[in-house]
Design an enzyme around this catalytic site. Structure first.
Site, PDB file in Angstrom:
ATOM      1  N   SER A  87       0.838  -1.204   0.000  1.00 31.78           N
ATOM      2  CA  SER A  87       0.000   0.000   0.000  1.00 31.78           C
ATOM      3  C   SER A  87       0.878   1.262   0.000  1.00 31.78           C
ATOM      4  O   SER A  87       1.580   1.518  -0.970  1.00 31.78           O
ATOM      5  CB  SER A  87      -0.957  -0.026   1.188  1.00 31.78           C
ATOM      6  N   HIS A 191      -8.909   0.815   0.006  1.00 33.17           N
ATOM      7  CA  HIS A 191      -8.780  -0.177  -1.068  1.00 33.17           C
ATOM      8  C   HIS A 191     -10.121  -0.834  -1.395  1.00 33.17           C
ATOM      9  O   HIS A 191     -10.210  -2.039  -1.614  1.00 33.17           O
ATOM     10  CB  HIS A 191      -7.721  -1.226  -0.716  1.00 33.17           C
TER      11      HIS A 191
END
Length: 737
Positions: A87, A191
């Site tokens: 990430s 996400h």
């Protein structure tokens, strides 16, 4: 081989980076000036308890990761083979690999953190002890339609993201089933689709930056594959809403030969890497592991398994829908169907499937009537069909190019984004080469002049192939050139390699195999040969969902590998193209071949011997040939092709072809209807793969077609193939004999 990895949000801890700030005070001061607050104070003292707030966490982790990498490189001058980050950590990886400088990276993560912090109303749950597929199955079982797996961290840990209310309900659902979970303290459903507004604003923000391509391969979270040239900005924007595919990332690195993982800026990823490494050593190969991850991701699939679109709608909406719900790809059969029928089928599929469930529509070349191709494209565009299976094309027609190109748009980094996909079926190298190349300039220029595409779309089209997915069709049911898979596939894989090298496509081309796929051994062989996916046909024709007659299915479930033959293709009769059809119990193959022989040796219907003509009228057409011609004339005029009638009246050879074609249409229609009075004239497209499947399931419940469902057949084949490949792997390692 070494990979350097960087953790993401969750790795922050008070006191982090002390020795780094002392070692690199100038960069620490640069970061503080850019951020407007002391990065040292935030990380070491956190007086205002801001370190765990997203807008502060992300810049802090980036600075610590970047400085840790600088220190590591000074101590270890060798360049690692790969970089990756989880990430937010992906920004550290890209900076380390030379995609952008320290200040640019910090500006990016500061804005990213601000936008993500604004997203409220969402939540995340970490589930332990289960892999991604098990967690996904639980989410579906509970009908949590708004939730999805956001982080696939390891075979033992996944994170689910979505709206807060559903996350709360999921926690109770999991607890009732004894599943271990913990609610994460985050401000939003990262996400996931909830981040779409943040993604869109971040995409606009990225337009102000000129981001480079990494000098060292960086594995992207969103694709689990290295960044392609020119895609940095687009992938970073998509990353906000796409799941973090960390398990696949680690597996990709392991498969590439990485043995040493160096984590900088934290320690949370090392445990996840070891979990994946251990699972890779001990796990049994699973059906969902077969084939190309890029192909599966491109089309939103769980399995690299495709069912082709059978003519006359035999690949029905029910068949396509059942496959889509199972995470497989099916194509609606459209050959021989009118646009209105195709439209009804598309509507039925779209109503039955969720927006993220896959489907496609077969688009077959019409060599006699280009206007019919255009009419089908109009239907496809009107209903937002994003994927077609291009069949029987020997050149790139304006209709096919129009469909492909009207889906193109420019991404944030200037890269082409393909909204319309074409999965091509080819059996000859020259046709494959056309699909592997960009659309022809002459066709693009014509479409541009006609206003069918924009100037920007024409420019973007020259940077993408006609098809990012090409199916190599070996000897098969229906249209076939009778190719040998072990010859065709390796040859066309080399053609693909050359095409990608020549054109420098940013997105990989996937190549599948069709023809002869009827047993697990055949599926396994396809993947060993290098296929990215497999495409089945004949085995699906004998299923509950196939829209052919029960009479035909009763005949097909008993055939063996020798019970097929070749006959002329009705739609390409004059060209001499062939189809593979059922031979057992019917006369169609011999009669179809006789008609083509008569066409080849005579100049017209009036040139036929009287005895031959009488035989045709009695046994083939069951009416006088003059009446057959009257039927042909009525059909052509009704379909707006009266000019073809006028030409045929002046050209006896063409008239004969049109009359003979009538037999092919009749023989296909009675088979679909199941007319029992003329079974000997049934035209049933099928290949020997169905015979091999029949022998494989003999003595099991699947011996009867009434117990055959298209998705279950796919799972049977894939599961058996995984077992075959696992067994071969053990043999190769000397674990068995």
């Amino acid at each position: 081989m070494k990979a350097v990895i960087f953790p993401g949000q969750g790795a922050q801890v008070k006191g982090m980076g002390r020795e780094l700030f002392d070692a690199y005070p100038e960069q620490a001061d640069q970061a503080s000036d850019l951020l407007g607050y002391s990065i040292r104070e935030l990380c070491l003292e956190d007086p205002r308890r801001e370190l765990n707030r997203t807008e502060f966490t992300q810049p802090a982790l980036f600075v610590v990761g970047a400085l840790a990498h600088r220190q590591w490189r000074e101590q270890h001058p060798e360049v690692p083979a790969f970089y990756a980050g989880h990430s937010l950590g992906e920004y550290c990886a890209l900076h380390a690999a030379g995609a952008f400088d320290f200040a640019t990276g910090l500006r990016l993560v500061r804005r990213r953190g601000e936008l993500m912090a604004r997203a409220d109303g969402g939540g995340m749950i970490a589930v332990t002890g289960l892999d991604r597929d098990q967690v996904t199955a639980l989410v579906r079982e509970g009908e949590f339609c708004t939730l999805s797996v956001a982080n696939d961290n390891s075979p033992q840990q996944c994170v689910v993201s979505g709206d807060a209310e559903s996350i709360d309900e999921l926690g109770t659902f999991l607890q009732d089933r004894g599943v271990r979970w913990v609610r994460l303290r985050v401000s939003g459903g990262f996400h996931s689709a909830l981040m779409r507004p943040a993604q869109q604003e971040f995409r606009r923000f990225l337009d102000a930056f000129d981001l480079g391509t990494p000098d060292v391969p960086v594995i992207a979270n969103a694709t689990a594959r290295p960044y392609a040239p020119g895609t940095t900005a687009g992938v970073l924007a998509d990353q906000i809403v796409q799941p973090v595919r960390w398990t696949e990332t680690v597996r990709h690195l392991l498969d590439a030969g990485v043995t040493d993982f160096v984590e900088l800026g934290g320690t949370v990823l090392t445990k996840l890497v070891e979990q994946t490494r251990a699972a890779s050593r001990t796990s049994v190969l699973r059906p969902q592991d077969l084939g190309s991850a890029a192909f599966r991701a491109r089309h939103g699939l769980r399995f690299a398994y495709v069912a082709g679109g059978m003519y006359r709608g035999i690949a029905s909406p029910d068949l396509v829908t059942r496959l889509g719900r199972a995470g497989m790809l099916g194509f609606l059969g459209t050959g021989g169907s009118e646009p209105a029928e195709i439209e009804r089928g598309i509507k039925e599929i779209q109503a039955a499937l969720a927006e993220d469930q896959p489907y496609g529509v077969n688009f077959i070349a019409n060599h006699d009537d280009p206007a019919a191709e255009e009419a089908v494209v109009d239907v496809l565009l009107r209903h937002g069909v994003r994927l077609v299976e291009a069949s029987a094309f020997i050149q790139m027609t304006p209709a096919l190019v129009r469909y492909r190109v009207t889906g193109l748009r420019r991404g944030p980094g200037g890269e082409p984004v393909c909204g319309h996909r074409v999965l091509a079926k080819v059996s000859r190298p020259e046709v494959a080469a056309a699909f592997l190349a960009p659309p022809p300039d002459a066709v693009l220029d014509r479409l541009r002049a006609d206003g069918a595409i924009t100037a920007e779309q024409a420019e973007l089209a020259r940077r993408v192939p006609m098809s990012h997915d090409v199916t190599v069709e070996a000897d098969s049911g229906g249209h076939t050139d009778g190719g040998i898979p072990t010859v065709l596939l390796p040859s066309l894989l080399e053609l693909r390699r050359r095409a990608q090298a020549e054109h420098g496509y940013a997105e990989p081309i996937c190549m599948g195999l069709a023809g002869g796929i009827g047993t697990p051994a055949a599926v396994a062989a396809a993947f060993v040969l290098g296929a990215d996916y497999v495409l089945t046909g004949s085995v699906n024709q004998c299923t509950v969902e196939a829209a052919t007659s029960d009479t035909v299915k009763d005949m097909l479930q008993d055939i063996d590998v020798q019970d097929t033959d070749y006959a002329p293709a009705g739609d390409m009769f004059e060209l001499g193209s062939r189809v593979q059809v059922l031979r057992k119990g019917v006369f169609f193959p011999s009669r179809g071949n006789k008609l083509h022989a008569l066409y080849s040796h005579h100049d017209g219907i009036d040139d036929l011997p009287a005895k031959t003509r009488a035989q045709l009228e009695r046994t083939y057409f069951r009416k006088p040939l003059d009446d057959v011609w009257a039927d042909v004339v009525a059909h052509l005029r009704a379909s707006g092709r009266a000019e073809l009638v006028e030409r045929a009246e002046k050209q006896p050879k063409q008239k004969m072809a049109l009359i003979f074609r009538r037999y092919f249409g009749y023989s296909a229609r009675i088979a679909l209807e199941g007319s029992r009075e003329d079974k000997v004239n049934y035209q049933v497209h099928t290949g020997p793969a169905l015979g091999s499947f029949n022998q494989w399931v003999k003595g099991t419940p699947h011996e009867s077609w009434r117990n055959r469902h298209v998705d279950e057949i796919g799972l049977l084949l894939l599961d058996g193939a995984a077992q075959h490949l696992a067994a071969f792997s053990r043999v190769a390692k000397g674990q068995t004999t």
